[in-house]
Structures are given as C-alpha cells and as structure tokens.
Design a protein around this motif. Structure first.
Motif, PDB file in Angstrom:
ATOM      1  N   MET A   1      70.192  32.438 -51.270  1.00  0.00           N
ATOM      2  CA  MET A   1      68.859  32.500 -51.801  1.00  0.00           C
ATOM      3  C   MET A   1      68.903  33.338 -53.086  1.00  0.00           C
ATOM      4  SD  MET A   1      65.412  34.120 -50.150  1.00  0.00           S
ATOM      5  CE  MET A   1      65.064  32.783 -49.047  1.00  0.00           C
ATOM      6  N   PRO A   2      68.371  32.823 -54.187  1.00  0.00           N
ATOM      7  CA  PRO A   2      68.395  33.584 -55.446  1.00  0.00           C
ATOM      8  C   PRO A   2      67.398  34.738 -55.411  1.00  0.00           C
ATOM      9  CG  PRO A   2      67.214  31.537 -55.760  1.00  0.00           C
ATOM     10  CD  PRO A   2      67.791  31.496 -54.364  1.00  0.00           C
ATOM     11  N   PHE A   3      67.754  35.771 -56.141  1.00  0.00           N
ATOM     12  CA  PHE A   3      66.885  36.930 -56.259  1.00  0.00           C
ATOM     13  C   PHE A   3      65.861  36.663 -57.360  1.00  0.00           C
ATOM     14  CE2 PHE A   3      65.886  41.003 -58.312  1.00  0.00           C
ATOM     15  CZ  PHE A   3      65.325  41.664 -57.234  1.00  0.00           C
ATOM     16  N   ILE A   4      64.602  36.807 -57.037  1.00  0.00           N
ATOM     17  CA  ILE A   4      63.541  36.601 -58.017  1.00  0.00           C
ATOM     18  C   ILE A   4      62.790  37.915 -58.162  1.00  0.00           C
ATOM     19  CG2 ILE A   4      61.424  35.355 -58.563  1.00  0.00           C
ATOM     20  CD1 ILE A   4      62.500  33.053 -56.851  1.00  0.00           C
ATOM     21  N   ALA A   5      62.837  38.451 -59.372  1.00  0.00           N
ATOM     22  CA  ALA A   5      62.124  39.701 -59.634  1.00  0.00           C
ATOM     23  C   ALA A   5      60.736  39.388 -60.164  1.00  0.00           C
ATOM     24  CB  ALA A   5      62.899  40.528 -60.657  1.00  0.00           C
ATOM     25  N   LEU A   6      59.760  39.959 -59.538  1.00  0.00           N
ATOM     26  CA  LEU A   6      58.380  39.789 -59.980  1.00  0.00           C
ATOM     27  C   LEU A   6      57.910  41.083 -60.625  1.00  0.00           C
ATOM     28  CD1 LEU A   6      56.911  38.006 -56.826  1.00  0.00           C
ATOM     29  CD2 LEU A   6      57.601  36.958 -58.984  1.00  0.00           C
ATOM     30  N   PRO A   7      57.117  40.980 -61.671  1.00  0.00           N
ATOM     31  CA  PRO A   7      56.605  42.210 -62.268  1.00  0.00           C
ATOM     32  C   PRO A   7      55.662  42.906 -61.297  1.00  0.00           C
ATOM     33  CG  PRO A   7      55.535  40.298 -63.235  1.00  0.00           C
ATOM     34  CD  PRO A   7      56.609  39.780 -62.316  1.00  0.00           C
ATOM     35  N   PRO A   8      55.584  44.231 -61.405  1.00  0.00           N
ATOM     36  CA  PRO A   8      54.680  44.947 -60.494  1.00  0.00           C
ATOM     37  C   PRO A   8      53.228  44.599 -60.806  1.00  0.00           C
ATOM     38  CG  PRO A   8      55.523  46.418 -62.181  1.00  0.00           C
ATOM     39  CD  PRO A   8      56.243  45.107 -62.340  1.00  0.00           C
ATOM     40  N   ASP A   9      52.411  44.690 -59.761  1.00  0.00           N
ATOM     41  CA  ASP A   9      50.979  44.491 -59.971  1.00  0.00           C
ATOM     42  C   ASP A   9      50.461  45.599 -60.877  1.00  0.00           C
ATOM     43  OD1 ASP A   9      50.856  42.275 -58.353  1.00  0.00           O
ATOM     44  OD2 ASP A   9      50.445  43.449 -56.546  1.00  0.00           O
ATOM     45  N   PRO A  10      49.475  45.293 -61.700  1.00  0.00           N
ATOM     46  CA  PRO A  10      48.927  46.356 -62.537  1.00  0.00           C
ATOM     47  C   PRO A  10      48.258  47.412 -61.671  1.00  0.00           C
ATOM     48  CG  PRO A  10      47.569  44.392 -62.672  1.00  0.00           C
ATOM     49  CD  PRO A  10      48.792  44.021 -61.880  1.00  0.00           C
ATOM     50  N   ALA A  11      48.232  48.624 -62.158  1.00  0.00           N
ATOM     51  CA  ALA A  11      47.611  49.709 -61.404  1.00  0.00           C
ATOM     52  C   ALA A  11      46.093  49.602 -61.433  1.00  0.00           C
ATOM     53  CB  ALA A  11      48.064  51.057 -61.967  1.00  0.00           C
ATOM     54  N   SER A  12      45.565  48.721 -62.265  1.00  0.00           N
ATOM     55  CA  SER A  12      44.124  48.485 -62.339  1.00  0.00           C
ATOM     56  C   SER A  12      43.884  46.997 -62.145  1.00  0.00           C
ATOM     57  CB  SER A  12      43.575  48.917 -63.702  1.00  0.00           C
ATOM     58  OG  SER A  12      43.795  50.285 -63.916  1.00  0.00           O
ATOM     59  N   PRO A  13      42.803  46.616 -61.477  1.00  0.00           N
ATOM     60  CA  PRO A  13      42.525  45.187 -61.261  1.00  0.00           C
ATOM     61  C   PRO A  13      42.323  44.446 -62.587  1.00  0.00           C
ATOM     62  CG  PRO A  13      41.126  46.564 -59.871  1.00  0.00           C
ATOM     63  CD  PRO A  13      41.834  47.481 -60.824  1.00  0.00           C
ATOM     64  N   ASP A  14      42.704  43.172 -62.599  1.00  0.00           N
ATOM     65  CA  ASP A  14      42.488  42.344 -63.788  1.00  0.00           C
ATOM     66  C   ASP A  14      41.008  42.314 -64.140  1.00  0.00           C
ATOM     67  OD1 ASP A  14      45.141  41.673 -64.131  1.00  0.00           O
ATOM     68  OD2 ASP A  14      45.002  39.813 -62.984  1.00  0.00           O
ATOM     69  N   GLY A  15      40.729  42.400 -65.434  1.00  0.00           N
ATOM     70  CA  GLY A  15      39.358  42.291 -65.912  1.00  0.00           C
ATOM     71  C   GLY A  15      38.513  43.540 -65.737  1.00  0.00           C
TER      72      GLY A  15
END
Length: 157
Positions: free
Chosen positions: A1-15
């Motif tokens: 299974m390949p390793f997929i790096a996802l960016p961290p969620d922002p510390a503040s909600p979108d918008g």
C-alpha cells in the motif's frame, strides 16, 4: 500500500472571519495564517482574540480619520477613494487588513512563547521576540499610508 501524505487540517475552520463593524471589513482568519505563516501552534481561539485586539488598536488609531470620512459621506471604508486599487483590491481595504494583521501578529509574537526549556525552544522564543517590533512597524506603516502621512518622523535637536 503506498504512503499518502495529506496536509494537516487548518487550525481554523475554512471561511472563518472576524467580523468588522460594518464600516471596516471582516478579517479572514486563514488568509491571515497564510499571509503571515502563522502555524498551528497558535490555536484558533488565540488567533481570533489577537485579530480582535488588532482591530481595536488600528480602529482606535484611525478614529478621527474615519469620522472625517463619514462626514464626507463614506458609508464604509470601500467608499473612500473607491477607484484606487492595488492588485485588483481596494487600496484602503488592503492597507486596513495589513494593519490589523500586523498588529495581531505583534501581539501574538509578544505573548506566544514556546513553553519548552530546550535550547531549540528558547531559540524560537528569542526569534519571536525580535519580530514583534517589526510587526508593530509594519502596522504603523499601513496606518500612516491610510492617513496619508509620512512614515518617518525626524526631529532636529
């Protein structure tokens, strides 16, 4: 299974924004995070409070200027010299946003310290302390640009 790096969620909600008072515009929380590279160590709540503090500081400095613009008939900041744009954005709105961001960043820089006692943690705290005056200077420059005054005050003795 390949390793997929996802960016961290922002510390503040979108918008998420900190609302202006109707005359001054809202401040986008994540746009400030992006513009000033404020990491996720600064919580959403702390950033919002710093932005509110920045709004209070800058709006206090511009109180007389705003009153004069309202007497001239400006319903909000965007109605003052509306044709003057920078990069497709109303110039005074851009300057106000910069001033608030830098005032908020100065507050965070002065108050937000790494609590570790390691040499690396202390170095980060020392770096933050040296940037606070820079943020204050940038906020002052933006306010002076709004007021149309010079950025340098010189007094001969």
């Amino acid at each position: 299974m390949p390793f997929i790096a996802l960016p961290p969620d922002p510390a503040s909600p979108d918008g998420e924004v900190v609302a202006g008072d109707g005359w001054y515009p809202d401040i986008d929380v994540n746009a400030m995070r992006d513009a000033l590279r404020i990491g996720e160590l600064v919580t959403d709540a702390r950033l919002i409070e710093a932005i509110k503090g920045g709004q209070l500081t800058i709006e206090g400095e511009l109180e007389d200027w705003r009153a004069a613009r309202e007497v001239e008939g400006a319903a909000d900041l965007s109605a003052v010299d509306p044709a003057r744009m920078t990069g497709g954005t109303h110039r005074l709105t851009l300057l106000y946003t910069r001033a608030v961001r830098f005032a908020a960043a100065a507050e965070l820089s002065e108050l937000h310290r790494d609590l570790t006692a390691t040499e690396t943690g202390q170095a980060r705290a020392d770096t933050a302390a040296t940037t606070a005056p820079d943020y204050h200077r940038l906020a002052t420059s933006a306010v002076r640009d709004i007021l149309g005054t010079g950025r340098v005050a010189v007094e001969l003795i």
